[in-house]
Design a protein around this motif. Structure first.
Motif, mmCIF file in Angstrom:
data_model
loop_
_atom_site.group_PDB
_atom_site.id
_atom_site.type_symbol
_atom_site.label_atom_id
_atom_site.label_comp_id
_atom_site.label_asym_id
_atom_site.label_seq_id
_atom_site.Cartn_x
_atom_site.Cartn_y
_atom_site.Cartn_z
ATOM 1 N N ALA A 65 -13.649 7.925 -4.631
ATOM 2 C CA ALA A 65 -14.389 7.392 -3.481
ATOM 3 C C ALA A 65 -14.893 5.982 -3.779
ATOM 4 N N ALA A 66 -15.381 5.746 -4.981
ATOM 5 C CA ALA A 66 -15.852 4.411 -5.360
ATOM 6 C C ALA A 66 -14.690 3.417 -5.385
ATOM 7 N N GLU A 67 -13.549 3.858 -5.877
ATOM 8 C CA GLU A 67 -12.352 3.007 -5.909
ATOM 9 C C GLU A 67 -11.914 2.640 -4.495
ATOM 10 N N TYR A 68 -11.909 3.601 -3.593
ATOM 11 C CA TYR A 68 -11.520 3.354 -2.206
ATOM 12 C C TYR A 68 -12.510 2.402 -1.530
ATOM 13 N N LYS A 69 -13.789 2.564 -1.803
ATOM 14 C CA LYS A 69 -14.811 1.698 -1.221
ATOM 15 C C LYS A 69 -14.638 0.270 -1.729
ATOM 16 N N ALA A 70 -14.354 0.104 -3.021
ATOM 17 C CA ALA A 70 -14.131 -1.233 -3.585
ATOM 18 C C ALA A 70 -12.896 -1.869 -2.955
ATOM 19 N N TRP A 71 -11.824 -1.102 -2.792
ATOM 20 C CA TRP A 71 -10.608 -1.608 -2.160
ATOM 21 C C TRP A 71 -10.896 -2.055 -0.725
ATOM 22 N N GLU A 72 -11.639 -1.226 0.008
ATOM 23 C CA GLU A 72 -11.984 -1.558 1.390
ATOM 24 C C GLU A 72 -12.779 -2.860 1.456
ATOM 25 N N THR A 73 -13.746 -3.019 0.579
ATOM 26 C CA THR A 73 -14.569 -4.232 0.548
ATOM 27 C C THR A 73 -13.713 -5.456 0.256
ATOM 28 N N GLU A 74 -12.798 -5.340 -0.702
ATOM 29 C CA GLU A 74 -11.891 -6.449 -1.030
ATOM 30 C C GLU A 74 -10.994 -6.804 0.153
ATOM 31 N N GLN A 75 -10.447 -5.775 0.822
ATOM 32 C CA GLN A 75 -9.560 -6.019 1.961
ATOM 33 C C GLN A 75 -10.312 -6.685 3.107
ATOM 34 N N LYS A 76 -11.525 -6.229 3.399
ATOM 35 C CA LYS A 76 -12.315 -6.836 4.469
ATOM 36 C C LYS A 76 -12.569 -8.305 4.176
ATOM 37 N N ALA A 77 -12.920 -8.627 2.939
ATOM 38 C CA ALA A 77 -13.174 -10.023 2.559
ATOM 39 C C ALA A 77 -11.894 -10.850 2.655
ATOM 40 N N LYS A 78 -10.777 -10.296 2.203
ATOM 41 C CA LYS A 78 -9.507 -11.012 2.238
ATOM 42 C C LYS A 78 -9.117 -11.368 3.669
ATOM 43 N N PHE A 79 -9.162 -10.393 4.568
ATOM 44 C CA PHE A 79 -8.744 -10.637 5.939
ATOM 45 C C PHE A 79 -9.766 -11.463 6.714
ATOM 46 N N ALA A 80 -11.045 -11.339 6.399
ATOM 47 C CA ALA A 80 -12.072 -12.149 7.057
ATOM 48 C C ALA A 80 -11.922 -13.626 6.706
ATOM 49 N N ALA A 81 -11.368 -13.912 5.539
ATOM 50 C CA ALA A 81 -11.211 -15.299 5.088
ATOM 51 C C ALA A 81 -9.970 -15.983 5.668
ATOM 52 N N LEU A 82 -9.077 -15.238 6.300
ATOM 53 C CA LEU A 82 -7.849 -15.823 6.845
ATOM 54 C C LEU A 82 -8.134 -16.617 8.113
ATOM 55 N N ASN A 83 -7.343 -17.667 8.327
ATOM 56 C CA ASN A 83 -7.419 -18.351 9.616
ATOM 57 C C ASN A 83 -6.696 -17.480 10.650
ATOM 58 N N ASN A 84 -6.817 -17.833 11.919
ATOM 59 C CA ASN A 84 -6.247 -16.990 12.974
ATOM 60 C C ASN A 84 -4.752 -16.804 12.828
ATOM 61 N N GLU A 85 -4.018 -17.869 12.522
ATOM 62 C CA GLU A 85 -2.566 -17.759 12.392
ATOM 63 C C GLU A 85 -2.185 -16.805 11.261
ATOM 64 N N SER A 86 -2.844 -16.926 10.123
ATOM 65 C CA SER A 86 -2.547 -16.035 8.995
ATOM 66 C C SER A 86 -2.933 -14.593 9.307
#
Length: 80
Positions: free
Chosen positions: A13-34
């Motif tokens: 569960a902790a691993e999944y939560k860390a992955w989710e947090t990383e993915q949210k940050a990664k996609f939030a940092a993308l510009n609209n086209e990316s």
């Protein structure tokens, strides 16, 4: 009454939560086209929907009509 997870389940569960947090940050940092390119890539690798375009089903409407429209609007920078 809550149930207690095993240590293995807690670690997973902790691993999944860390992955989710990383993915949210990664996609939030993308510009609209990316973000649009990423969404289209993920959609292309998902299991295809079992409903054809035009079927009056929520899933078909979301997959074939709403998602493409959202991606087009994001790509083009605004409302229709």
């Amino acid at each position: 009454m809550a149930f207690k997870l095993t240590p293995e389940a807690q670690a997973r569960a902790a691993e999944y939560k860390a992955w989710e947090t990383e993915q949210k940050a990664k996609f939030a940092a993308l510009n609209n086209e990316s973000l649009v390119v990423s969404a289209k890539l993920y959609i292309a690798h998902m299991s295809p929907m079992h409903f054809a375009p035009g079927e009056p089903i929520y899933d078909a409407t979301m997959w074939h009509i709403i998602l493409p429209e959202l991606l087009d609007r994001v790509r083009n920078g605004g409302d229709a």
